[in-house]
Design a protein around this motif. Structure first.
Motif, PDB file in Angstrom:
ATOM      1  N   TYR A 105       9.401  -3.563  -1.895  1.00 30.55           N
ATOM      2  CA  TYR A 105       9.508  -3.454  -0.435  1.00 30.55           C
ATOM      3  C   TYR A 105       8.839  -2.176   0.062  1.00 30.55           C
ATOM      4  CZ  TYR A 105      11.681  -3.632   4.189  1.00 30.55           C
ATOM      5  OH  TYR A 105      11.902  -3.681   5.540  1.00 30.55           O
ATOM      6  N   LEU A 106       9.008  -1.076  -0.673  1.00 26.88           N
ATOM      7  CA  LEU A 106       8.368   0.195  -0.318  1.00 26.88           C
ATOM      8  C   LEU A 106       6.856   0.028  -0.221  1.00 26.88           C
ATOM      9  CD1 LEU A 106       8.524   3.394  -0.075  1.00 26.88           C
ATOM     10  CD2 LEU A 106       8.116   3.389  -2.546  1.00 26.88           C
ATOM     11  N   PHE A 107       6.265  -0.614  -1.215  1.00 26.85           N
ATOM     12  CA  PHE A 107       4.807  -0.765  -1.234  1.00 26.85           C
ATOM     13  C   PHE A 107       4.339  -1.747  -0.162  1.00 26.85           C
ATOM     14  CE2 PHE A 107       5.137   1.477  -5.212  1.00 26.85           C
ATOM     15  CZ  PHE A 107       3.951   2.181  -5.280  1.00 26.85           C
ATOM     16  N   GLU A 108       5.154  -2.748   0.143  1.00 28.48           N
ATOM     17  CA  GLU A 108       4.791  -3.661   1.227  1.00 28.48           C
ATOM     18  C   GLU A 108       4.789  -2.933   2.563  1.00 28.48           C
ATOM     19  OE1 GLU A 108       3.701  -6.762   1.364  1.00 28.48           O
ATOM     20  OE2 GLU A 108       3.601  -6.790  -0.816  1.00 28.48           O
ATOM     21  N   LEU A 109       5.804  -2.076   2.797  1.00 29.30           N
ATOM     22  CA  LEU A 109       5.857  -1.306   4.033  1.00 29.30           C
ATOM     23  C   LEU A 109       4.639  -0.405   4.177  1.00 29.30           C
ATOM     24  CD1 LEU A 109       9.601  -0.165   4.259  1.00 29.30           C
ATOM     25  CD2 LEU A 109       8.429  -1.785   5.757  1.00 29.30           C
ATOM     26  N   ALA A 110       4.190   0.159   3.060  1.00 31.88           N
ATOM     27  CA  ALA A 110       3.063   1.084   3.082  1.00 31.88           C
ATOM     28  C   ALA A 110       1.720   0.380   2.996  1.00 31.88           C
ATOM     29  CB  ALA A 110       3.187   2.078   1.923  1.00 31.88           C
ATOM     30  N   ALA A 111       1.734  -0.964   2.855  1.00 36.52           N
ATOM     31  CA  ALA A 111       0.496  -1.748   2.709  1.00 36.52           C
ATOM     32  C   ALA A 111      -0.344  -1.213   1.564  1.00 36.52           C
ATOM     33  CB  ALA A 111      -0.296  -1.744   4.019  1.00 36.52           C
ATOM     34  N   GLN A 112       0.326  -0.917   0.452  1.00 40.50           N
ATOM     35  CA  GLN A 112      -0.345  -0.410  -0.735  1.00 40.50           C
ATOM     36  C   GLN A 112      -0.034  -1.311  -1.919  1.00 40.50           C
ATOM     37  OE1 GLN A 112      -2.434   2.064  -1.319  1.00 40.50           O
ATOM     38  NE2 GLN A 112      -2.100   3.746   0.120  1.00 40.50           N
ATOM     39  N   ARG A 113      -0.906  -1.267  -2.890  1.00 38.90           N
ATOM     40  CA  ARG A 113      -0.676  -2.021  -4.117  1.00 38.90           C
ATOM     41  C   ARG A 113       0.014  -1.136  -5.133  1.00 38.90           C
ATOM     42  NH1 ARG A 113      -5.346  -4.159  -8.245  1.00 38.90           N
ATOM     43  NH2 ARG A 113      -3.981  -4.501 -10.015  1.00 38.90           N
ATOM     44  N   ASP A 114       1.092  -1.630  -5.685  1.00 39.41           N
ATOM     45  CA  ASP A 114       1.854  -0.886  -6.681  1.00 39.41           C
ATOM     46  C   ASP A 114       1.039  -0.779  -7.967  1.00 39.41           C
ATOM     47  OD1 ASP A 114       3.670   0.188  -8.433  1.00 39.41           O
ATOM     48  OD2 ASP A 114       5.287  -1.211  -7.947  1.00 39.41           O
ATOM     49  N   PRO A 115       0.751   0.450  -8.439  1.00 45.00           N
ATOM     50  CA  PRO A 115      -0.018   0.577  -9.692  1.00 45.00           C
ATOM     51  C   PRO A 115       0.718   0.028 -10.905  1.00 45.00           C
ATOM     52  CG  PRO A 115       0.813   2.712  -8.947  1.00 45.00           C
ATOM     53  CD  PRO A 115       1.057   1.748  -7.836  1.00 45.00           C
ATOM     54  N   ALA A 116       2.024  -0.217 -10.766  1.00 46.56           N
ATOM     55  CA  ALA A 116       2.795  -0.771 -11.883  1.00 46.56           C
ATOM     56  C   ALA A 116       2.803  -2.292 -11.898  1.00 46.56           C
ATOM     57  CB  ALA A 116       4.235  -0.261 -11.831  1.00 46.56           C
ATOM     58  N   GLU A 117       2.056  -2.934 -10.988  1.00 54.50           N
ATOM     59  CA  GLU A 117       1.980  -4.395 -10.993  1.00 54.50           C
ATOM     60  C   GLU A 117       1.378  -4.886 -12.304  1.00 54.50           C
ATOM     61  OE1 GLU A 117      -0.227  -5.789  -7.684  1.00 54.50           O
ATOM     62  OE2 GLU A 117       1.427  -5.590  -6.271  1.00 54.50           O
ATOM     63  N   PRO A 118       1.645  -6.139 -12.680  1.00 52.31           N
ATOM     64  CA  PRO A 118       1.080  -6.675 -13.923  1.00 52.31           C
ATOM     65  C   PRO A 118      -0.432  -6.535 -13.955  1.00 52.31           C
ATOM     66  CG  PRO A 118       2.714  -8.183 -13.030  1.00 52.31           C
ATOM     67  CD  PRO A 118       2.502  -7.115 -11.991  1.00 52.31           C
ATOM     68  N   ASP A 119      -0.972  -6.270 -15.131  1.00 60.44           N
ATOM     69  CA  ASP A 119      -2.408  -6.105 -15.314  1.00 60.44           C
ATOM     70  C   ASP A 119      -3.139  -7.336 -14.805  1.00 60.44           C
ATOM     71  OD1 ASP A 119      -4.970  -5.599 -16.138  1.00 60.44           O
ATOM     72  OD2 ASP A 119      -4.515  -5.539 -18.279  1.00 60.44           O
ATOM     73  N   GLN A 120      -4.114  -7.105 -13.899  1.00 58.77           N
ATOM     74  CA  GLN A 120      -4.846  -8.235 -13.337  1.00 58.77           C
ATOM     75  C   GLN A 120      -5.688  -8.971 -14.376  1.00 58.77           C
ATOM     76  OE1 GLN A 120      -5.335  -5.064 -12.489  1.00 58.77           O
ATOM     77  NE2 GLN A 120      -7.486  -4.519 -12.577  1.00 58.77           N
ATOM     78  N   ALA A 121      -5.914  -8.323 -15.513  1.00 59.33           N
ATOM     79  CA  ALA A 121      -6.706  -8.979 -16.556  1.00 59.33           C
ATOM     80  C   ALA A 121      -5.861  -9.921 -17.406  1.00 59.33           C
ATOM     81  CB  ALA A 121      -7.363  -7.925 -17.455  1.00 59.33           C
ATOM     82  N   ALA A 122      -4.529  -9.811 -17.258  1.00 58.15           N
ATOM     83  CA  ALA A 122      -3.658 -10.669 -18.060  1.00 58.15           C
ATOM     84  C   ALA A 122      -3.833 -12.125 -17.656  1.00 58.15           C
ATOM     85  CB  ALA A 122      -2.198 -10.260 -17.884  1.00 58.15           C
TER      86      ALA A 122
END
Length: 283
Positions: A105-122
């Motif tokens: 929710y914090l990252f959605e409010l800030a319109a930022q992508r969480d660097p801890a999100e799953p690896d996009q290469a997975a």
């Protein structure tokens, strides 16, 4: 010269509720402040110190835990339009001991992508999700961030001729939905009102991919499709943006004739980079 904000917390500010029409910056600040006030010094390994005028941690203490200046942190809480990087937000999330849902929710409010999100290469999907797809009687499939199918069931393979059915000649087929739609002749035959659906698909992908638009796999896909498909290049250049919607999907199937479905798209918990798409047959 602009007056520097005071780092002391005011009881009036601390008690003000978030209004429904609060700006994104203000909503972010009030969310952070509320969670700061819930933490005790003992919870973060700090001595309790003398009597406190406000609940929870002081702003200076959170700033120290995050490795940022007290002034910058104060401005964030006050809802001022200051820049907050994803890395700084991640440090705030850790310092405030946010849960997974609270961090998202914090990252959605800030319109930022969480660097801890799953690896996009997975390129994997949870085993339980794959098993779920196989248990569904209707056509169902799972898409990754680039809208490549990671799993699908037999009804989906039967419906999507040229995309999810078995490739002939032993060669693996490109399972990307965008590539199929824009580069396969079978798609123009299968999808009723192909131009409208293709335009909508490009607009939906633009909206869906905005948070990882510059990731290498996404950028490579867009560049390749723009070069290979004049229609995709035209639709993408139009800058149209659309929310991924359900609704009616019609197909002219080579074996079943005209078939009509209602499409439903779901996002699995903890893997919002994936989509489970189910088509329910009408009639």
């Amino acid at each position: 010269m602009a007056k520097q904000p005071q780092s002391n917390d005011s009881s009036a500010e601390a008690s003000s509720p978030t209004s429904l029409d609060a700006s994104p910056a203000r909503a972010l600040g009030e969310f952070i402040r509320a969670h700061r006030e819930r933490l005790t010094p003992q919870a973060v390994g700090l001595p309790p110190g003398p009597r406190r005028r406000t609940p929870g941690l002081r702003r200076e203490e959170v700033a120290q835990l995050c490795g940022v200046s007290p002034t910058w942190y104060t401005w964030i809480e006050q809802g001022r339009p200051v820049s907050a990087s994803a890395e700084a937000l991640a440090r705030i999330a850790v310092a405030l001991q946010l849960s997974r849902a609270e961090r998202a929710y914090l990252f959605e409010l800030a319109a930022q992508r969480d660097p801890a999100e799953p690896d996009q290469a997975a390129a994997d999907a949870p085993a339980a999700l794959i098993e779920t797809v196989q248990l569904i009687d209707a056509p169902a499939y799972v898409l990754d961030r680039q809208w490549t199918a990671l799993a699908w069931n037999a009804p989906a393979a039967d419906l999507f001729v040229g995309w999810l059915d078995d490739a002939r000649g032993g060669h693996p087929r490109d399972r990307n939905l965008l590539r199929f739609t824009f580069t396969s002749p079978a798609a123009r035959t299968l999808i009723v009102d192909w131009e409208t659906r293709a335009r909508r698909l490009a607009a939906e992908f633009r909206a869906d991919s905005i948070r990882h638009l510059n990731d290498a796999p996404t950028r490579t896909l867009i560049d390749a499709l723009s070069a290979e498909s004049e229609a995709f290049a035209h639709f993408w250049a139009s800058q149209d943006v659309g929310e991924r919607e359900g609704g009616t999907r019609e197909f002219d199937h080579p074996r079943h004739g005209r078939v009509v479905y209602d499409q439903i798209t779901l996002k699995p918990a903890h893997r919002e980079d994936l989509k489970l798409v189910v088509l329910v047959r009408r009639g």
